[in-house]
Design a protein around this motif. Structure first.
Motif, PDB file in Angstrom:
ATOM      1  N   UNK A   1     101.723  31.214  47.788  1.00 34.08           N
ATOM      2  CA  UNK A   1     103.092  31.005  48.278  1.00 34.08           C
ATOM      3  C   UNK A   1     103.097  30.130  49.528  1.00 34.08           C
ATOM      4  N   UNK A   2     102.183  30.427  50.455  1.00 32.63           N
ATOM      5  CA  UNK A   2     102.165  29.686  51.722  1.00 32.63           C
ATOM      6  C   UNK A   2     101.759  28.231  51.511  1.00 32.63           C
ATOM      7  N   UNK A   3     100.764  28.000  50.668  1.00 28.27           N
ATOM      8  CA  UNK A   3     100.332  26.623  50.407  1.00 28.27           C
ATOM      9  C   UNK A   3     101.487  25.793  49.839  1.00 28.27           C
ATOM     10  N   UNK A   4     102.153  26.340  48.837  1.00 27.13           N
ATOM     11  CA  UNK A   4     103.253  25.608  48.202  1.00 27.13           C
ATOM     12  C   UNK A   4     104.381  25.343  49.200  1.00 27.13           C
ATOM     13  N   UNK A   5     104.701  26.373  49.985  1.00 29.75           N
ATOM     14  CA  UNK A   5     105.800  26.235  50.951  1.00 29.75           C
ATOM     15  C   UNK A   5     105.459  25.231  52.047  1.00 29.75           C
TER      16      UNK A   5
END
Length: 337
Positions: free
Chosen positions: A232-236
């Motif tokens: 989630x963090x990478x994509x965001x």
């Protein structure tokens, strides 16, 4: 065409032993030299042909029976078990010659002696960037919201908290470095050293994680949480950096401020005896060039100093963007952990 005819004639001579008396053979300079081929030449060429075939057959047999050189590379628990690695190029052999200053063998595969550093403990760990515009305020609120579930899940288990924090902290530098790398080669322009600076940051954060893994072993549900959070963090963060690098760097700056706060609380619990001040892991001693009798408190102290440097670098990057400039217009603080 003439070269093709010459080759065919020579091939016929070697294979069948048949030859015309006045043929032309192409020499090395690209011209033609006429000479008469007599019976002794045919005999000589025939013997050469047989010898050449025998050598080719022997060479093929030797290659078939030849075994690759195997170098045994012993690795510790951080690099896997003892394995046999095919070494055709001597890469592993060359690596095994690396030693410490005292002449002892270098034990780590994940980093080399020239990649170690001594943390600057004089840095101000209390410094805070006051939000000045809407982007700063948005970044500050985002980080404060992210801290709420972290506090609920980990509470004062700072070992596990640090481990989880580093799995997230190692992402921004890699994403930023990757996108700047692509931008640099797409636009045919230099990066001002920022690609290297951000990748150094990512590697430094990863080494924090490798150190914490020596102290805290995550449970299965924590490993699952890491996978979910990282995805989630990478994509965001990737999307955020593409849309607004200024906001992305400001978010990282505030995340590093929270990391400093967490490590400060970690140190308080060590001083209060709530967390045992165990001996520092060997990987930490070598990476930060700590003394042999270093303890957990020393490790947490140098990690906190690293986080403070990352805070400064990312706030600096955001300030550059705030002024309407590209990062490449200001020299990156390479090696500034």
């Amino acid at each position: 065409m003439s070269q093709l005819i010459a080759r065919k004639g020579l091939r016929s001579l070697l294979v069948r032993g048949r030859v015309n008396r006045n043929m032309f053979v192409h020499d090395w300079c690209g011209g033609f030299v006429g000479f008469n081929i007599r019976s002794e030449h045919v005999s000589l060429l025939g013997s050469f042909n047989l010898e050449w075939r025998r050598m080719c057959s022997a060479s093929g047999t030797e290659k078939k029976n030849e075994k690759p050189k195997i170098d045994t590379v012993k690795k510790n628990q951080n690099g896997g078990g003892s394995v046999a690695v095919p070494s055709y190029w001597g890469i592993e052999t060359a690596k095994m010659k690396i030693a410490r200053k005292d002449g002892s063998k270098w034990p780590w595969n994940s980093f080399m002696p020239w990649e170690t550093h001594q943390a600057d403990l004089s840095i101000d760990v209390k410094k805070h960037h006051v939000p000045k515009n809407i982007a700063d305020k948005v970044a500050y609120v985002i980080v404060k919201l992210l801290r709420i579930p972290t506090d609920i899940f980990f509470q004062r288990r700072y070992g596990c908290r640090a481990m989880m924090l580093e799995t997230v902290a190692a992402v921004p530098g890699m994403v930023g470095g990757m996108l700047l790398h692509l931008k640099s080669i797409r636009r045919f322009e230099h990066s001002g050293g920022w690609i290297k600076a951000l990748l150094e940051e990512a590697e430094n954060e990863r080494m924090h994680l490798m150190t914490m893994m020596e102290l805290v072993q995550p449970k299965w549900h924590e490993r699952l949480l890491v996978i979910l959070v990282q995805g989630v963090f990478f994509s965001s963060f990737f999307t955020c950096y593409v849309v607004s690098p200024r906001l992305a760097h400001r978010i990282v700056g505030y995340l590093e401020e929270e990391a400093i706060h967490s490590y400060t609380e970690f140190l308080k619990d060590i001083d209060d005896g709530k967390i045992e001040n165990v001996k520092a892991p060997a990987i930490a001693i070598d990476y930060w060039r700590l003394p042999e009798d270093a303890t957990l408190k020393d490790v947490v102290t140098v990690i906190r100093a690293d986080e403070a440097h990352h805070r400064d670098v990312n706030h600096f990057a955001s300030d550059i963007r705030n002024q309407g400039k590209e990062l490449r217009e200001a020299a990156a603080p390479i090696g500034y952990h």
